[in-house]
Design a protein around this motif. Structure first.
Motif, PDB file in Angstrom:
ATOM      1  N   ILE A 245       0.838  -1.212   0.000  1.00 37.79           N
ATOM      2  CA  ILE A 245       0.000   0.000   0.000  1.00 37.79           C
ATOM      3  C   ILE A 245       0.871   1.259   0.000  1.00 37.79           C
ATOM      4  O   ILE A 245       0.646   2.193  -0.776  1.00 37.79           O
ATOM      5  N   GLU A 246       1.888   1.286   0.872  1.00 38.00           N
ATOM      6  CA  GLU A 246       2.741   2.477   0.993  1.00 38.00           C
ATOM      7  C   GLU A 246       3.575   2.703  -0.262  1.00 38.00           C
ATOM      8  O   GLU A 246       3.807   3.836  -0.673  1.00 38.00           O
ATOM      9  N   SER A 247       4.031   1.598  -0.886  1.00 39.05           N
ATOM     10  CA  SER A 247       4.815   1.720  -2.110  1.00 39.05           C
ATOM     11  C   SER A 247       3.957   2.243  -3.257  1.00 39.05           C
ATOM     12  O   SER A 247       4.412   3.071  -4.049  1.00 39.05           O
ATOM     13  N   ALA A 248       2.706   1.776  -3.318  1.00 42.44           N
ATOM     14  CA  ALA A 248       1.813   2.179  -4.404  1.00 42.44           C
ATOM     15  C   ALA A 248       1.347   3.618  -4.263  1.00 42.44           C
ATOM     16  O   ALA A 248       1.162   4.328  -5.256  1.00 42.44           O
ATOM     17  N   THR A 249       1.169   4.076  -3.029  1.00 48.42           N
ATOM     18  CA  THR A 249       0.623   5.418  -2.789  1.00 48.42           C
ATOM     19  C   THR A 249       1.670   6.457  -2.430  1.00 48.42           C
ATOM     20  O   THR A 249       1.368   7.657  -2.397  1.00 48.42           O
ATOM     21  N   GLN A 250       2.906   5.972  -2.109  1.00 49.31           N
ATOM     22  CA  GLN A 250       3.976   6.872  -1.661  1.00 49.31           C
ATOM     23  C   GLN A 250       3.565   7.641  -0.400  1.00 49.31           C
ATOM     24  O   GLN A 250       3.913   8.801  -0.214  1.00 49.31           O
ATOM     25  N   ARG A 251       2.781   6.976   0.449  1.00 46.97           N
ATOM     26  CA  ARG A 251       2.327   7.562   1.715  1.00 46.97           C
ATOM     27  C   ARG A 251       2.515   6.564   2.839  1.00 46.97           C
ATOM     28  O   ARG A 251       2.517   5.352   2.614  1.00 46.97           O
ATOM     29  N   LYS A 252       2.658   7.076   4.069  1.00 45.77           N
ATOM     30  CA  LYS A 252       2.737   6.221   5.247  1.00 45.77           C
ATOM     31  C   LYS A 252       1.339   5.933   5.767  1.00 45.77           C
ATOM     32  O   LYS A 252       0.481   6.802   5.781  1.00 45.77           O
ATOM     33  N   TYR A 253       1.128   4.670   6.189  1.00 46.02           N
ATOM     34  CA  TYR A 253      -0.161   4.281   6.753  1.00 46.02           C
ATOM     35  C   TYR A 253       0.050   3.702   8.146  1.00 46.02           C
ATOM     36  O   TYR A 253       1.016   2.962   8.378  1.00 46.02           O
ATOM     37  N   GLU A 254      -0.855   4.040   9.048  1.00 48.61           N
ATOM     38  CA  GLU A 254      -0.768   3.555  10.423  1.00 48.61           C
ATOM     39  C   GLU A 254      -1.757   2.421  10.691  1.00 48.61           C
ATOM     40  O   GLU A 254      -2.023   2.079  11.830  1.00 48.61           O
ATOM     41  N   LEU A 255      -2.336   1.848   9.645  1.00 44.05           N
ATOM     42  CA  LEU A 255      -3.303   0.759   9.814  1.00 44.05           C
ATOM     43  C   LEU A 255      -2.634  -0.457  10.439  1.00 44.05           C
ATOM     44  O   LEU A 255      -1.501  -0.784  10.107  1.00 44.05           O
ATOM     45  N   SER A 256      -3.344  -1.132  11.341  1.00 44.44           N
ATOM     46  CA  SER A 256      -2.749  -2.294  12.006  1.00 44.44           C
ATOM     47  C   SER A 256      -3.605  -3.547  11.908  1.00 44.44           C
ATOM     48  O   SER A 256      -3.087  -4.660  11.957  1.00 44.44           O
ATOM     49  N   ASP A 257      -4.946  -3.378  11.748  1.00 44.65           N
ATOM     50  CA  ASP A 257      -5.790  -4.580  11.682  1.00 44.65           C
ATOM     51  C   ASP A 257      -5.901  -5.052  10.234  1.00 44.65           C
ATOM     52  O   ASP A 257      -5.900  -4.267   9.286  1.00 44.65           O
ATOM     53  N   MET A 258      -6.006  -6.350  10.067  1.00 40.26           N
ATOM     54  CA  MET A 258      -5.956  -6.970   8.751  1.00 40.26           C
ATOM     55  C   MET A 258      -7.127  -6.555   7.871  1.00 40.26           C
ATOM     56  O   MET A 258      -6.973  -6.386   6.654  1.00 40.26           O
ATOM     57  N   ASP A 259      -8.306  -6.363   8.467  1.00 42.67           N
ATOM     58  CA  ASP A 259      -9.472  -6.016   7.662  1.00 42.67           C
ATOM     59  C   ASP A 259      -9.296  -4.646   7.003  1.00 42.67           C
ATOM     60  O   ASP A 259      -9.584  -4.474   5.813  1.00 42.67           O
ATOM     61  N   SER A 260      -8.808  -3.675   7.773  1.00 41.22           N
ATOM     62  CA  SER A 260      -8.576  -2.334   7.213  1.00 41.22           C
ATOM     63  C   SER A 260      -7.499  -2.378   6.131  1.00 41.22           C
ATOM     64  O   SER A 260      -7.603  -1.706   5.094  1.00 41.22           O
TER      65      SER A 260
END
Length: 520
Positions: A245-260
């Motif tokens: 996700i981060e590589s595709a969007t060039q953004r950092k994500y703080e998501l931790s649960d698998m569903d999100s």
């Protein structure tokens, strides 16, 4: 028991024991302490003279390996004692400089010079006796004395600023790249995600080939989204999905649960024809494949792996592309490019003949040919080349460590060996910060120098020595970070043994051999 490499450490101890500052203060603390320091220097020199031969012979001699292990334990205890001396020197200097020396000493305080002198005199006497006993045992092994090679000041060419994945630097993979690119483009009308495994042993160039394909112009134009993920041995699906996700969007994500994570992944890939490279996969990954179905027709995944189990676990995929070794001519071209400069006047017929004999021992592995070429670049005498060609290391039976890599390690200067082995403290595929590594080398006393400015310069020299010989790779100039190839990391780990330990989470450690610890 892991291979025991102690020559580099003993060389560092010799530098510490002979420092001018320590000798000066040793005289101030009394003739007995000074004599013991001199005796320590002599004993270490006696042991150092046979260590190169001992380290080469230990593979087939368990008793010799045990002798080296005992020596290393004693060497660490010696370092602790020398560090106590150096601490006291620094403390006294600071006290004198700040003019805070007290006129009345607490007799029972550690700072009392009489108590310190008596305590340290006993400690150093005990360690010298222990080292003397170890030195006496060397005669049982009939070791050959070899004088130390003093390469305190290194002289090497700085490496190219571009990574070796630059196409003009690659030899022998044009046809492989062409076949894989054609295979990927041909999947344009497929509704399912196509998976192409690149299979081969370590050091063969799987990652390099995948990078060539990834950066090919036709591939960049064909796929709307390209994503690169280094997987390595620790297959954590949450981390991998987050990285995609981060590589595709060039953004950092703080998501931790698998569903999100899976919902975000589907949104990111939704309706796009993507190319995903999963580099260095060691475990089956069917669960991840199920999450990649949101892309457009013709989406593809490249998996690089050494494992046939990984390949067989991928259902409904393209046939694995089995990467073959380089031909002898291709291997020689790669070796020649790294061993000689353009128009090198010293490329004699003798060196070419010996060089081709060395290349035959590389087994067609690009990593081996490149590292040996970088090694031979530092040697210009025919006898030096012949010594490498005839080394006993080629005959060692070690399924994990390539003889060519071990040879390159053996020809490093002593203090550089110590710095390299310490790098096992980092996990595989870790992006290592150059400046942080040099500071760690300095803090551990691996860089022999008395002056801070000189130490910083030598730390830089050691780093570029290892980079120029391909022990380090994937240098990112603007970030000043780099990585180590898996096989190079295995080499460092085999040398350092249990002294470096990596924990995934804080926990107790029962192994008393651990000297360096990292928590990831």
């Amino acid at each position: 028991m892991a291979e025991v490499i102690v020559s580099a450490f003993v060389q560092v101890l010799l530098k510490k024991s002979t420092s001018q500052i320590l000798r000066q203060y040793g005289k101030m603390w009394g003739s007995t302490v000074y004599r013991q320091l001199k005796k320590l220097e002599s004993t270490l020199s006696t042991i150092q003279a046979v260590l190169q031969d001992a380290e080469e012979k230990q593979v087939k001699n368990e008793a010799l390996k045990k002798w080296l292990a005992d020596l290393k334990d004693a060497a660490y205890d010696t370092e602790d004692i020398l560090d106590e001396f150096n601490y006291e020197v620094l403390r006294q200097r600071a006290e004198i400089r700040d003019r805070m020396k007290r006129k009345v000493w607490d007799f029972f305080s550690f700072r009392n010079p009489i108590i310190f002198r008596i305590t340290m005199m006993n400690k150093i006497k005990e360690i010298v006796e222990r080292l003397d006993n170890i030195a006496a045992e060397r005669s049982k092994f009939h070791l050959t004395e070899i004088g130390p090679v003093d390469r305190q000041y290194l002289s090497t060419e700085r490496p190219e600023t571009h990574s070796f994945v630059k196409e003009s630097n690659i030899i022998g993979r044009e046809e492989d790249k062409k076949k894989i690119v054609e295979s990927l483009i041909s999947r344009a009308g497929r509704s399912d995600v196509s998976v192409l495994p690149i299979l081969g042993i370590g050091g063969l160039g799987k990652t390099t080939l995948a990078q060539l394909v990834y950066n090919e112009i036709t591939v960049a134009e064909h796929f709307q989204q390209r994503i690169w993920v280094c997987v390595s041995e620790n297959f954590d699906i949450k981390n991998i999905v987050k990285t995609i996700i981060e590589s595709a969007t060039q953004r950092k994500y703080e998501l931790s649960d698998m569903d999100s994570l899976q919902r975000t992944l589907r949104e990111v890939l939704g309706g796009k024809r993507f190319l995903l490279v999963l580099d260095d996969v060691w475990n089956p990954w069917e669960e991840l494949k199920e999450l990649l179905t949101a892309g457009a027709e013709g989406s593809c995944v490249i998996v690089t792996t050494r494992s046939t189990t990984v390949v067989s676990s991928i259902i409904g995929t393209l046939d694995a592309y089995e990467l073959k070794p380089l031909s002898d001519d291709e291997c020689w071209s790669l070796f020649e490019r790294n061993a000689f400069s353009k128009g090198d006047a010293e490329k004699s017929a003798d060196l070419i003949h010996i060089g081709k004999a060395i290349v035959e021992k590389c087994g067609g592995l690009p990593l081996a040919a490149k590292m040996l070429g970088r090694l031979m670049r530092t040697k210009r005498e025919v006898r030096e080349w012949r010594s490498v060609m005839e080394s006993k290391i080629w005959k060692l039976n070690d399924d994990k460590i390539l003889p060519s890599l071990r040879l390159s390690y053996n020809h490093l200067p002593c203090h550089v060996k110590q710095c390299f082995a310490y790098c096992a403290i980092f996990p595989k595929d870790y992006e290592i910060d150059k400046e942080m590594l040099i500071q760690l080398w300095k803090a551990n006393g691996f860089i022999p120098s008395d002056l801070e400015e000189d130490m910083e310069l030598k730390g830089q020299e050691i780093f570029y020595e290892l980079l120029s010989r391909s022990f380090f790779q994937d240098m990112i100039i603007h970030k000043q970070t780099f990585k180590m190839h898996d096989l190079i990391h295995d080499l460092a780990q085999s040398i350092i043994g249990n002294e470096c330990h990596i924990l995934a989470k804080p926990q107790s450690i029962s192994n008393t051999a651990v000297r360096h610890l990292s928590i990831t």
